[in-house]
Design a protein around this motif. Structure first.
Motif, short mmCIF file in Angstrom:
data_model
loop_
_atom_site.label_atom_id
_atom_site.label_comp_id
_atom_site.label_asym_id
_atom_site.label_seq_id
_atom_site.Cartn_x
_atom_site.Cartn_y
_atom_site.Cartn_z
N ARG A 184 0.84 -1.21 0.00
CA ARG A 184 0.00 0.00 0.00
C ARG A 184 0.87 1.25 0.00
O ARG A 184 0.58 2.23 -0.68
N ARG A 185 1.96 1.22 0.75
CA ARG A 185 2.86 2.38 0.77
C ARG A 185 3.55 2.56 -0.59
O ARG A 185 3.73 3.68 -1.05
N LEU A 186 3.93 1.46 -1.23
CA LEU A 186 4.49 1.56 -2.57
C LEU A 186 3.44 2.11 -3.53
O LEU A 186 3.75 2.89 -4.43
N GLY A 187 2.20 1.75 -3.31
CA GLY A 187 1.11 2.31 -4.11
C GLY A 187 1.01 3.82 -3.94
O GLY A 187 0.71 4.55 -4.90
N ARG A 188 1.28 4.30 -2.74
CA ARG A 188 1.29 5.76 -2.52
C ARG A 188 2.44 6.41 -3.29
O ARG A 188 2.28 7.51 -3.82
N VAL A 189 3.59 5.76 -3.34
CA VAL A 189 4.71 6.28 -4.13
C VAL A 189 4.30 6.32 -5.60
O VAL A 189 4.56 7.29 -6.31
N ARG A 190 3.63 5.29 -6.06
CA ARG A 190 3.15 5.23 -7.44
C ARG A 190 2.19 6.39 -7.71
O ARG A 190 2.26 7.03 -8.74
N GLU A 191 1.29 6.68 -6.76
CA GLU A 191 0.35 7.79 -6.93
C GLU A 191 1.10 9.12 -7.02
O GLU A 191 0.78 9.97 -7.86
N LEU A 192 2.09 9.31 -6.16
CA LEU A 192 2.89 10.53 -6.18
C LEU A 192 3.63 10.67 -7.50
O LEU A 192 3.64 11.74 -8.12
N ALA A 193 4.26 9.60 -7.96
CA ALA A 193 4.99 9.63 -9.23
C ALA A 193 4.03 9.90 -10.39
O ALA A 193 4.38 10.60 -11.34
N GLY A 194 2.83 9.37 -10.29
CA GLY A 194 1.84 9.58 -11.34
C GLY A 194 1.38 11.03 -11.44
O GLY A 194 1.00 11.50 -12.52
N ARG A 195 1.40 11.75 -10.33
CA ARG A 195 0.99 13.15 -10.31
C ARG A 195 2.15 14.10 -10.61
O ARG A 195 1.94 15.29 -10.80
N SER A 196 3.37 13.58 -10.63
CA SER A 196 4.54 14.43 -10.78
C SER A 196 4.75 14.81 -12.25
O SER A 196 4.13 14.27 -13.15
N ALA A 197 5.66 15.73 -12.43
CA ALA A 197 6.05 16.16 -13.78
C ALA A 197 7.46 15.65 -14.08
O ALA A 197 8.27 16.36 -14.69
N LEU A 198 7.77 14.45 -13.66
CA LEU A 198 9.10 13.88 -13.89
C LEU A 198 9.39 13.77 -15.38
O LEU A 198 8.53 13.31 -16.14
N PRO A 199 10.58 14.15 -15.80
CA PRO A 199 10.95 13.91 -17.19
C PRO A 199 10.97 12.40 -17.44
O PRO A 199 11.48 11.64 -16.63
N GLY A 200 10.38 11.95 -18.51
CA GLY A 200 10.35 10.52 -18.83
C GLY A 200 9.26 9.74 -18.13
O GLY A 200 9.18 8.52 -18.25
N ALA A 201 8.38 10.43 -17.40
CA ALA A 201 7.32 9.74 -16.65
C ALA A 201 6.32 9.05 -17.57
O ALA A 201 5.62 8.15 -17.15
N GLY A 202 6.26 9.46 -18.83
CA GLY A 202 5.36 8.81 -19.77
C GLY A 202 5.66 7.33 -19.93
O GLY A 202 4.76 6.53 -20.19
N VAL A 212 0.03 -2.10 -14.69
CA VAL A 212 0.25 -3.48 -14.23
C VAL A 212 0.22 -3.55 -12.70
O VAL A 212 -0.43 -4.42 -12.12
N PHE A 213 0.89 -2.61 -12.05
CA PHE A 213 0.90 -2.57 -10.59
C PHE A 213 -0.51 -2.33 -10.04
O PHE A 213 -0.95 -3.02 -9.12
N ASP A 214 -1.23 -1.38 -10.63
CA ASP A 214 -2.59 -1.08 -10.17
C ASP A 214 -3.51 -2.30 -10.30
O ASP A 214 -4.30 -2.58 -9.40
N GLN A 215 -3.38 -3.02 -11.42
CA GLN A 215 -4.21 -4.21 -11.61
C GLN A 215 -3.86 -5.31 -10.61
O GLN A 215 -4.74 -5.94 -10.04
N ALA A 216 -2.57 -5.52 -10.39
CA ALA A 216 -2.13 -6.58 -9.49
C ALA A 216 -2.50 -6.28 -8.04
O ALA A 216 -2.74 -7.20 -7.26
N THR A 217 -2.54 -5.00 -7.68
CA THR A 217 -2.76 -4.63 -6.28
C THR A 217 -4.15 -4.04 -6.01
O THR A 217 -4.37 -3.42 -4.98
N ALA A 218 -5.08 -4.27 -6.92
CA ALA A 218 -6.42 -3.67 -6.80
C ALA A 218 -7.08 -3.99 -5.45
O ALA A 218 -7.78 -3.15 -4.89
N ALA A 219 -6.87 -5.18 -4.92
CA ALA A 219 -7.53 -5.58 -3.67
C ALA A 219 -6.71 -5.26 -2.42
O ALA A 219 -7.20 -5.43 -1.30
N VAL A 220 -5.49 -4.78 -2.60
CA VAL A 220 -4.59 -4.61 -1.47
C VAL A 220 -5.11 -3.61 -0.44
O VAL A 220 -5.06 -3.86 0.76
N GLN A 221 -5.62 -2.48 -0.89
CA GLN A 221 -6.06 -1.46 0.06
C GLN A 221 -7.22 -1.98 0.92
O GLN A 221 -7.22 -1.79 2.14
#
Length: 146
Positions: A24-42, A50-59
């Motif tokens: 779940r904490r890694l999922g939070r990192v994923r959410e933060l990275a998804g909202r960021s403007a990191l170069p190459g984030a595309g 893939v991570f979201d699908q695999a961890t859909a039930a984790v929360q």
């Protein structure tokens, strides 16, 4: 066949709880990275999906484990565990996750995020030289010949 003791079962449940919490904490990192403007984030879209699908039930599972008193009061069900080779399955209210699949998704997400973040991680946010070379002392010069 070896039967599990209550201590074994308790340790396994604790391990599962910690594992789901970490995911779940890694999922939070994923959410933060998804909202960021990191170069190459595309390039992170597929690993995110893939991570979201695999961890859909984790929360939901993590919440139920953390708030076990509420889960017991509502009567919404308990957890089930299955062990097969190098895999452990965790079930809760009709949903099952496989730890091997979750570890693979987490590992792939970690590698993908590091691939994007590492090249810029050592740079000072104010545009100065990287800080890492400043902290590493140069190797001493060899002694002069006599």
């Amino acid at each position: 066949m070896t039967s599990l003791t209550k201590a074994d079962i308790s340790k396994g449940a604790t391990d599962a709880d910690l594992f789901l919490l970490c995911l779940r904490r890694l999922g939070r990192v994923r959410e933060l990275a998804g909202r960021s403007a990191l170069p190459g984030a595309g390039g992170l879209r597929l690993p995110f999906r893939v991570f979201d699908q695999a961890t859909a039930a984790v929360q939901t599972m993590r919440n139920a484990m953390e708030h076990v008193d509420g889960t017991a009061i509502t009567g919404s069900g308990g957890f089930g565990y299955g062990v097969s080779g190098d895999r452990v399955s965790i079930s809760y209210v009709g949903t099952t996750v496989d730890t091997h699949t979750l570890v693979t998704a987490a590992r792939n997400l970690h590698v993908a995020v590091r691939t994007v973040v590492d090249p810029i991680a050592v740079l000072d946010p104010h545009g100065q030289d990287p800080i890492v070379p400043i902290l590493v002392a140069p190797a001493p010069a060899p002694p002069a010949p006599a």
